[in-house]
Structure formats: C-alpha cells, structure tokens
Design a protein around this motif. Structure first.
Motif, PDB file in Angstrom:
ATOM      1  N   UNK A  91      -4.439  -5.325  -0.585  1.00 20.41           N
ATOM      2  CA  UNK A  91      -3.081  -4.794  -0.718  1.00 20.41           C
ATOM      3  C   UNK A  91      -2.288  -5.821  -0.176  1.00 20.41           C
ATOM      4  N   UNK A  92      -2.706  -6.629   1.175  1.00 14.66           N
ATOM      5  CA  UNK A  92      -1.985  -7.580   1.805  1.00 14.66           C
ATOM      6  C   UNK A  92      -2.070  -8.785   0.890  1.00 14.66           C
ATOM      7  N   UNK A  93      -3.157  -9.126   0.187  1.00 13.46           N
ATOM      8  CA  UNK A  93      -2.801 -10.147  -0.998  1.00 13.46           C
ATOM      9  C   UNK A  93      -1.917 -10.081  -1.884  1.00 13.46           C
ATOM     10  N   UNK A  94      -1.771  -8.825  -2.502  1.00 15.44           N
ATOM     11  CA  UNK A  94      -0.738  -8.391  -3.581  1.00 15.44           C
ATOM     12  C   UNK A  94       0.476  -8.779  -3.041  1.00 15.44           C
ATOM     13  N   UNK A  95       0.748  -8.227  -1.650  1.00 10.77           N
ATOM     14  CA  UNK A  95       2.077  -8.364  -0.812  1.00 10.77           C
ATOM     15  C   UNK A  95       2.282  -9.521  -0.916  1.00 10.77           C
ATOM     16  N   UNK A  96       1.633 -10.665  -0.547  1.00 11.75           N
ATOM     17  CA  UNK A  96       2.006 -12.040  -0.157  1.00 11.75           C
ATOM     18  C   UNK A  96       2.128 -12.607  -1.460  1.00 11.75           C
ATOM     19  N   UNK A  97       1.239 -12.335  -2.692  1.00 10.04           N
ATOM     20  CA  UNK A  97       1.676 -12.854  -3.983  1.00 10.04           C
ATOM     21  C   UNK A  97       3.000 -12.432  -4.492  1.00 10.04           C
ATOM     22  N   UNK A  98       3.440 -11.154  -4.097  1.00  2.97           N
ATOM     23  CA  UNK A  98       4.756 -10.736  -4.782  1.00  2.97           C
ATOM     24  C   UNK A  98       5.808 -11.337  -3.826  1.00  2.97           C
ATOM     25  N   UNK A  99       5.664 -11.673  -2.771  1.00  4.76           N
ATOM     26  CA  UNK A  99       7.010 -12.347  -1.839  1.00  4.76           C
ATOM     27  C   UNK A  99       7.202 -13.548  -2.227  1.00  4.76           C
ATOM     28  N   UNK A 100       6.072 -14.417  -3.296  1.00  8.93           N
ATOM     29  CA  UNK A 100       6.453 -15.788  -3.893  1.00  8.93           C
ATOM     30  C   UNK A 100       7.300 -15.605  -4.896  1.00  8.93           C
TER      31      UNK A 100
END
Length: 199
Positions: A91-100
C-alpha cells in the motif's frame, strides 16, 4: 524521489541486494518461508526501481501506473494471505507511485500556482515536487519506524547467543540464513522510511 542522487543510488543498492537475497531464499529456503520471501523480494526490487535517480535514465510516463497496478495486486494478495505487513508495504508503494502522477488537488493539498503546474501529473518520476497527504505519510512513517526498531531489537538476541556460544568455547556458528533474512527486512524497512521522507 527528492534529495541527492547518491541517496537514491544507496537505496537502489540496498534494496536490490535485499531483493536478490529474498528471491534466492524463495527458491532455497524452507517451504514455510518461501511465500514471505517472494513477497519481500518483489517489494525490495520494486523499491530499488522506484528509488533509481531520475538523472540516470528518463522514466516512462506510464511507470508509476505500472507500480500502482503491480503493488496494488501484491497488496490484495498479501491481504488474502493475511500477511498484513506485506499489505502495508504494498500500500505504501502504491501511495508513493500515485504521488508521482496525481496533482495536489487530488490529495486535497493546496500549493502556490507555480508549484501546481509542476505537479500536474506530467512530470517524470523523480522530478515531481513533494506530494501526498501529510497525515497518511506521517502514519506510514510511524508504522515503519516502529517496525524497524522492533525488527532490529529481535536481531540482537541472535547475535548475543552466537557471542555467548563462542565465549563458552563452543563452535561460533553464524546467525545463518534466517538471521540474514531478518536483517534484509530491517534494511527494507529503513529503505521505505527513506523513500517516504523523500516524498
């Protein structure tokens, strides 16, 4: 990611080494350990790819969406298998990807007009301004901080046991693959903290 390129390269090396070791353990470790090692290997290699400094190679515009799909699927699989830590990591990886790729208005964050254009979702990975939801970033930072400290503390008794055995004249056996796997988990947690701080 933001910050100096050398920090990004250190994260790439750390996460790639941890991911490679986890994938080896997924094939050679005990059956009970293999599923978790596969998930951790995927996570570590994804972290290495995401941490790669933008100065090294221009990232494709679709790469954050690929991270979102891959780690979203991995997170759902981890939830189905009741691996909550893996689910939080995915979930943290998805969150960081979406912030890009998502603009600050999507997250409910406002900023100066000149910065808003910079974050309009067309900026290559590694070049966007800080984004995301501060509260969610803070919760993830708190989770991974507690995880790293707890996992690090669990490594100490194994090291003390080896030292006591050697002092008593017994064979100084190394901590072994399980100890290395636990150390890889600590390293990945530290990497996740660094990536969240660089949002």
């Amino acid at each position: 990611m933001h910050g100096p390129a050398w920090v990004g390269w250190l994260l790439v090396l750390l996460c790639a080494a941890a991911g490679a070791y986890c994938l080896v353990r997924a094939h050679t470790g005990p059956p009970a350990e293999r599923d978790a090692a596969r998930g951790e290997g995927l996570m570590a290699l994804g972290m290495a790819a995401m941490a790669c400094p933008a100065s090294a190679a221009a990232s494709a515009a679709w790469s954050p969406w690929l991270f979102t799909v891959v780690f979203g699927t991995a997170g759902l699989w981890a939830l189905a298998r009741r691996h909550l830590h893996h689910a939080v990591g995915a979930g943290a990886m998805v969150y960081m990807a979406l912030t890009m790729v998502l603009p600050p208005e999507w997250w409910g964050v406002s900023g100066p007009p000149e910065r808003m254009g910079h974050m309009a979702g067309t900026v290559p990975m590694g070049h966007s301004a800080p984004g995301g939801v501060p509260l969610l970033t803070g919760l993830l930072l708190a989770y991974f901080t507690v995880y790293v400290i707890a996992a690090g503390v669990r490594l100490v008794p194994a090291a003390e046991t080896v030292a006591r055995t050697a002092a008593a004249g017994g064979p100084a056996a190394p901590a072994g693959p399980p100890g290395v796997l636990r150390a890889c988990r600590v390293a990945m947690g530290i990497g996740m903290l660094a990536m969240l701080l660089a949002l």
